[in-house]
Design an enzyme around this catalytic site. Structure first.
Site, short mmCIF file in Angstrom:
data_model
loop_
_atom_site.label_atom_id
_atom_site.label_comp_id
_atom_site.label_asym_id
_atom_site.label_seq_id
_atom_site.Cartn_x
_atom_site.Cartn_y
_atom_site.Cartn_z
N SER A 177 0.83 -1.20 0.00
CA SER A 177 0.00 0.00 0.00
C SER A 177 0.88 1.26 0.00
CB SER A 177 -0.96 -0.04 1.19
OG SER A 177 -2.00 0.89 1.04
N ASP A 207 -8.74 -5.86 -5.10
CA ASP A 207 -8.44 -4.73 -4.22
C ASP A 207 -9.50 -3.65 -4.40
OD1 ASP A 207 -7.31 -2.51 -2.89
OD2 ASP A 207 -5.28 -3.11 -3.41
N HIS A 222 -7.11 -5.98 -0.66
CA HIS A 222 -6.03 -5.01 -0.45
C HIS A 222 -4.96 -5.60 0.47
CE1 HIS A 222 -4.01 -1.22 -0.40
NE2 HIS A 222 -4.11 -1.10 0.92
#
Length: 396
Positions: free
Chosen positions: A76, A288, A326
């Site tokens: 991320s 995601d 994610h």
């Protein structure tokens, strides 16, 4: 600092370091940057570089010599910073694993804003979680079997031609349908924001199959807090700013002028990293619902075009994970030893040609191979579809 993420590498014998990138507080609050250009620099790139410098000095002082090889692994925002390391400080690491990198971050903030605005601009456009679940079920019905296996996973979302209009309410329909404004909202989420003057896409939209996580960006009174605090705080310095006032032409440029130089990594700026024989391991989950997976595909393809296929063959790989959310989780196998994969690649020079992904411990056992983009995993036609050995990597 994510101390929990440090225990795995420590238990395997690595000297391990981490950074809070100069920010203590909620990871969803971007207002800490307001009025502090030095914090923008720290968060953008300087903090992790200084961490690498300090870590190497500490290792050398304690052990009497520096590390044999230096590896970076994160997801991320951490994935974005990994790319930034390769871009600005190519000598810091011999190998970098960037999972679901939040790059380019300023356009991503605009995507988060636009995704929320699509479903929050008025009451008619709101799509509550039960209807998102309905959309996901319909998307799976349309595209799950495209890869030859009915397993609750869309194997290659770019090939999926699902349109939520198939769920639009007709006269006499009950509640299990979408109104016309809701269809338009979901289409906008899939499409991503565009500049109204030029028609050019600002950032990719979320992939079909990511509906299980969409609520993080599409449900509430305001769009994703990271984005709203970023614009209310450092970009406009106006706590009363309203997301409905954002001009996707004029204000996009204002946001880029504020933060792009510190936060964004262009795909044509990593030549020095690869000249040193260093390795970049990219990965992203197709499901995601926070950072569009297509953004990493676009970055990878532009990067390969810039450095050339010969250098790319030795220096960079992209692995897309069907059904993965994610960083981890989702319907698809998402537990992967990215650090071990990267370490072996750096040590041996042999690039990974497939990576094993497993379900998380709280899921029923399943393994699948992840294939180097643009290849996808295809079922051989025999054996359990829950075992990776029964799949091969092939063109989509």
């Amino acid at each position: 600092i994510a101390y929990g993420d440090m225990t795995g590498p420590l238990s395997r014998g690595y000297a391990t370091a981490a950074s809070d990138v100069g920010h203590q507080g909620s990871p969803l609050d971007g207002s800490f940057l307001t009025g502090h250009p030095e914090k923008l620099t720290d968060f953008g790139h300087r903090a992790v570089h200084e961490t690498a410098v300090a870590a190497k000095a500490t290792i050398a002082a304690f052990y009497g010599n520096g590390p044999k090889r230096s590896l970076y692994a994160s997801c991320s925002t951490g994935g974005r910073i990994g790319l930034m390391e390769a871009y600005r400080y190519p000598d810091d690491y011999d190998g970098i694993s960037a999972v679901a990198p939040a790059n380019q971050m300023v356009p991503l903030m605009i995507m988060s804003l636009g995704t929320g605005a699509a479903t929050m601009k008025d009451e008619a456009s709101r799509v509550p979680p039960p209807k998102l679940q309905m959309v996901q079920k319909a998307a799976l019905a349309a595209c799950d079997a495209d890869d030859g296996v009915n397993d609750g996973i869309i194997g290659h979302p770019p090939a999926c031609r699902f349109d939520p209009v198939v769920l639009q309410c007709k006269a006499g329909d009950a509640a299990d349908c979408l109104t016309e404004p809701q269809v338009a909202a979901i289409r906008a989420v899939y499409a991503g924001p565009k500049n109204p003057r030029t028609g050019k896409q600002i950032y990719p939209g979320l992939a079909v199959g990511s509906e299980a996580q969409m609520a993080a960006l599409t449900v509430g009174q305001e769009p994703f807090p990271v984005a709203t605090t970023f614009f209310k705080g450092p970009v406009f310095n106006n706590p009363a700013w309203n997301f409905r006032s954002f001009d996707y032409d004029r204000d996009t440029q204002r946001a880029l002028d504020y933060g792009s130089n510190a936060l964004d990594i262009p795909p044509d700026g990593l030549d020095r990293f690869f000249k040193g024989g260093r390795k970049l391991l990219l990965s992203h989950g197709w499901a995601d619902g926070l950072i569009p997976a297509q953004s990493t595909v676009n970055f990878y393809e532009a990067l390969v075009k810039d450095i050339g296929r010969s250098r790319a063959k030795n220096g960079v790989r992209l692995f897309m994970a069907p059904g993965m959310g994610h960083c981890a989780g989702g319907a698809g196998p998402s537990s992967v030893d990215w650090l071990g994969t990267l370490d072996q690649w750096v040590e041996t020079g042999k690039a990974p040609e497939r990576v094993l992904a497993s379900n998380l411990p709280n899921q029923s056992p399943r393994t699948r191979p992840l294939c180097p983009h643009p290849q996808v995993a295809k079922y051989k036609g025999q054996g359990s579809t829950d075992e990776a050995q029964n799949f091969s990597c092939a063109k989509p």
